[in-house]
Structures are given as structure tokens and as C-alpha cells.
Design a protein around this motif. Structure first.
Motif: not given
Length: 145
Positions: A4-18
Motif C-alpha cells: 500500500l502506498p501509505a506504507a511506503i516512505e522515501t527520503f529526499s536527503a537519501a535518494p533511493g532509501l525506501v
């Protein structure tokens, strides 16, 4: 596996980190945390025995020195993942690892290289297969090949 999209977090300071929330069920999370803590204690105890001398790390991402110890870690009742990509678990008497007792800001860091050398640590035998089906992993593997 649908995420589910709500279960996914990304971080602009660490591209590629999920960050995938709920990748593991709550009961499995507890087992993994407990097993990982026990494994970390076992690695630390084995390293402190001092049977092997620390070696300087020729390749690391720190500005200063970093020493590690190569260990052959006995696994009393543990299992490791098969190296054939099947996701099956096999019993192993030892795994090898490289342990940094003090890395960077002083935390410890241990590398287990190769899927046939990774302790399951409560993850379950299907963990590598589940990880390999994640779209980010599939994309990275496709890019690297």
C-alpha cells in the motif's frame, strides 16, 4: 506482493532509501529484533575473545582508519539462507563475518557477505525471495546487470 502506498516512505536527503512499514508482520518483527539482538551479542562476544587480530579496512567510507576482525561465528541452532537463490534455509555450523567494533561515530558494524552466509535471525526462509520481488530491488538488479 502488493504494498500500500501509505506504507511506503522515501527520503529526499537519501535518494533511493525506501522504508516499507509492515513489511514484516508484528509477531515476525518481535522475533527478528530478539534474534538480531542475540546475534549482535554473539558477534561482540566472539570478537572480544581476541582470537584473531584486528585488520585495517582498505575500503570504507570514513575519513579515518577503521579496523575489523574476521570471525567464524558458530551458530548453535541457527540457519542461513541457501546461496542458490531458492530462498530455502539450511543448517550451518558457522558463518563468517567482518566485525567493526567501533565504526564511524562509535557504533558496531558487522558484514555477512553472500546470501549463503546470512543468518536468518528470525526472518523466515522466504525473506530473501520477498525482498527480491520488491520493485526497487528488481529495478536495481536490472540496472546492475
Amino acid at each position: 506482493m502488493s504494498i500500500l502506498p501509505a506504507a511506503i516512505e522515501t527520503f529526499s536527503a537519501a535518494p533511493g532509501l525506501v522504508l516499507l512499514r509492515d513489511f514484516l508482520a508484528p509477531a515476525r518483527r518481535h522475533a527478528v529484533l530478539q534474534a538480531a539482538g542475540e546475534l549482535a551479542s554473539q558477534v561482540d562476544s566472539e570478537a572480544r575473545r581476541g582470537l584473531r587480530p584486528p585488520l585495517p579496512s582498505p575500503e570504507h567510507n570514513l575519513p579515518g582508519c577503521a579496523d575489523f576482525v574476521r570471525l567464524a561465528l558458530p551458530l548453535a541452532a541457527g540457519a542461513v539462507f541457501c546461496d542458490d537463490g531458492s530462498g530455502a534455509a539450511v543448517q550451518a555450523r558457522t558463518v563468517s563475518c567482518e566485525h567493526f567494533a567501533s565504526y564511524g561515530d562509535g557504533h558496531s558494524l558487522t558484514y555477512f557477505r553472500g546470501s549463503g552466509n546470512i543468518p536468518i535471525a528470525g526472518l523466515g526462509g522466504d525473506w530473501l525471495q520477498r525482498l527480491g520481488r520488491l520493485p526497487w530491488v528488481v529495478e536495481e538488479l536490472h540496472t546492475q546487470r
